[in-house]
Design a protein around this motif. Structure first.
Motif, mmCIF file in Angstrom:
data_model
loop_
_atom_site.group_PDB
_atom_site.id
_atom_site.type_symbol
_atom_site.label_atom_id
_atom_site.label_comp_id
_atom_site.label_asym_id
_atom_site.label_seq_id
_atom_site.Cartn_x
_atom_site.Cartn_y
_atom_site.Cartn_z
ATOM 1 N N ILE A 166 0.912 -1.113 0.114
ATOM 2 C CA ILE A 166 0.050 0.204 -0.043
ATOM 3 C C ILE A 166 1.043 1.270 0.162
ATOM 4 O O ILE A 166 1.738 1.284 0.820
ATOM 5 C CB ILE A 166 -1.131 0.041 1.213
ATOM 6 N N TYR A 167 0.583 2.220 -0.838
ATOM 7 C CA TYR A 167 1.306 3.560 -0.707
ATOM 8 C C TYR A 167 0.965 4.507 0.517
ATOM 9 O O TYR A 167 0.143 4.261 1.285
ATOM 10 C CB TYR A 167 0.634 4.205 -1.974
ATOM 11 N N TYR A 168 2.281 5.206 0.801
ATOM 12 C CA TYR A 168 2.144 5.860 1.915
ATOM 13 C C TYR A 168 1.725 7.292 1.327
ATOM 14 O O TYR A 168 2.493 7.951 0.556
ATOM 15 C CB TYR A 168 3.501 5.896 2.547
ATOM 16 N N SER A 169 0.378 7.552 1.737
ATOM 17 C CA SER A 169 -0.316 8.833 1.022
ATOM 18 C C SER A 169 0.817 10.309 0.832
ATOM 19 O O SER A 169 1.715 10.447 1.792
ATOM 20 C CB SER A 169 -1.498 9.284 1.656
ATOM 21 N N PHE A 170 0.822 10.945 -0.072
ATOM 22 C CA PHE A 170 1.513 11.970 -0.334
ATOM 23 C C PHE A 170 0.633 13.241 -0.904
ATOM 24 O O PHE A 170 -0.340 12.925 -1.689
ATOM 25 C CB PHE A 170 2.589 11.694 -1.213
ATOM 26 N N ASN A 171 0.698 14.180 -0.347
ATOM 27 C CA ASN A 171 -0.043 15.641 -0.765
ATOM 28 C C ASN A 171 -1.363 15.210 -0.515
ATOM 29 O O ASN A 171 -2.222 15.131 0.446
ATOM 30 C CB ASN A 171 0.251 15.846 -2.238
ATOM 31 N N SER A 172 -2.510 15.296 -1.805
ATOM 32 C CA SER A 172 -3.802 15.376 -1.711
ATOM 33 C C SER A 172 -4.316 13.884 -2.046
ATOM 34 O O SER A 172 -5.309 13.529 -2.367
ATOM 35 C CB SER A 172 -4.352 16.304 -2.560
ATOM 36 N N GLU A 173 -3.518 12.979 -1.895
ATOM 37 C CA GLU A 173 -3.959 11.713 -2.211
ATOM 38 C C GLU A 173 -4.881 11.014 -1.124
ATOM 39 O O GLU A 173 -4.714 11.569 -0.014
ATOM 40 C CB GLU A 173 -2.733 10.481 -2.446
ATOM 41 N N ALA A 174 -5.668 10.140 -1.459
ATOM 42 C CA ALA A 174 -6.488 9.734 -0.358
ATOM 43 C C ALA A 174 -5.482 9.115 0.698
ATOM 44 O O ALA A 174 -4.777 8.219 0.238
ATOM 45 C CB ALA A 174 -7.448 8.366 -1.011
ATOM 46 N N ASP A 175 -5.814 9.498 1.904
ATOM 47 C CA ASP A 175 -5.074 9.293 3.067
ATOM 48 C C ASP A 175 -5.062 7.768 3.578
ATOM 49 O O ASP A 175 -5.764 7.182 3.610
ATOM 50 C CB ASP A 175 -5.332 10.253 4.385
ATOM 51 N N THR A 176 -3.627 7.060 3.563
ATOM 52 C CA THR A 176 -3.687 5.669 3.894
ATOM 53 C C THR A 176 -2.774 5.646 5.197
ATOM 54 O O THR A 176 -2.618 4.613 5.801
ATOM 55 C CB THR A 176 -2.882 5.078 2.739
ATOM 56 N N ARG A 177 -2.530 6.783 5.917
ATOM 57 C CA ARG A 177 -1.755 6.635 7.249
ATOM 58 C C ARG A 177 -2.538 6.084 8.187
ATOM 59 O O ARG A 177 -2.185 5.014 8.969
ATOM 60 C CB ARG A 177 -1.232 7.825 7.524
ATOM 61 N N ALA A 178 -3.728 6.229 8.540
ATOM 62 C CA ALA A 178 -4.600 5.638 9.503
ATOM 63 C C ALA A 178 -5.117 4.429 9.079
ATOM 64 O O ALA A 178 -4.907 3.377 9.879
ATOM 65 C CB ALA A 178 -5.815 6.554 9.627
ATOM 66 N N LEU A 179 -5.319 3.932 7.429
ATOM 67 C CA LEU A 179 -5.247 2.537 7.220
ATOM 68 C C LEU A 179 -4.289 1.726 7.476
ATOM 69 O O LEU A 179 -4.393 0.568 7.946
ATOM 70 C CB LEU A 179 -5.759 2.735 5.670
ATOM 71 N N ILE A 180 -2.860 2.164 7.196
ATOM 72 C CA ILE A 180 -1.739 1.374 7.393
ATOM 73 C C ILE A 180 -1.665 0.987 8.914
ATOM 74 O O ILE A 180 -1.292 -0.009 9.300
ATOM 75 C CB ILE A 180 -0.844 2.205 6.972
ATOM 76 N N GLY A 181 -2.033 2.053 9.710
ATOM 77 C CA GLY A 181 -2.094 1.890 11.091
ATOM 78 C C GLY A 181 -2.832 0.609 11.440
ATOM 79 O O GLY A 181 -2.513 0.002 12.413
ATOM 80 N N ARG A 182 -4.142 0.576 10.784
ATOM 81 C CA ARG A 182 -5.226 -0.222 11.431
ATOM 82 C C ARG A 182 -4.692 -1.717 10.845
ATOM 83 O O ARG A 182 -4.878 -2.560 11.590
ATOM 84 C CB ARG A 182 -6.462 0.183 10.601
#
Length: 182
Positions: A44-60
């Motif tokens: 999974i990509y680590y979100s950058f700028n205005s991309e759909a945010d994946t940081r919380a998803l990665i944490g989950r």
């Protein structure tokens, strides 16, 4: 034509209201977790700028005991590298995108989640133009190819071109669009 569309969808995504974006990101993460909870490995990509945010998803995903891999640029390709959750271990690449260090993984991954600027009704994504995900997908190392983004990125404004690799699914705040490939 694709460069014009890239610009258009970068602007559309950039001006997506912050409060609506937070709600959409939460809905995307909830939908993704519910749809893929039976799988064990995720690229999974680590979100950058205005991309759909994946940081919380990665944490989950990490909290659920899943194996998470983030992309690292290696020349003209991307390689999955295992991520254990330490954001301080990420370093910016030549594009300014945070990426992991360590040994690249060459095995099969259950779900690959790609960023996009737009996606069409056939499941072809409009990326940033480097072809990184198309080349990775052509190696057939993922069971499921999912694009993550916002409903405003779903469009019929472009057709696929030679070398484009289709997604199986598009996950957005309105749910999942299944392109019927799996």
């Amino acid at each position: 034509m694709k460069s014009r569309l890239r610009y258009k969808y970068k602007i559309k995504r950039l001006y997506f209201q912050h409060s609506a974006r937070e709600v959409a990101d939460g809905a995307i993460a909830d939908t993704f977790m519910a749809a893929f909870e039976r799988f064990e490995s995720f690229f999974i990509y680590y979100s950058f700028n205005s991309e759909a945010d994946t940081r919380a998803l990665i944490g989950r995903l990490l909290a659920a005991g899943k194996r998470v891999y983030l992309p690292r640029v290696e020349g003209k390709d991307i390689a999955p590298v295992r991520f254990y959750g330490d954001v301080n271990s990420l370093v910016p690449n030549v594009y300014g995108i945070s990426e992991p260090q360590g040994q690249a993984y060459d095995g099969h991954i259950d779900v690959c989640a790609a960023p996009l600027l737009a996606v069409n009704p056939k499941g072809y994504r409009l990326g940033y133009g480097g072809g990184f995900y198309d080349r990775y997908f052509s190696a057939d190392k993922c069971s499921v190819r999912a694009g993550l983004g916002y409903w405003l990125q779903y469009t019929d404004e472009f057709e696929e071109q030679a070398g484009d690799e289709p997604l199986d699914l598009f996950v957005c705040e309105r749910g999942i669009i299944d392109f019927g490939r799996k």
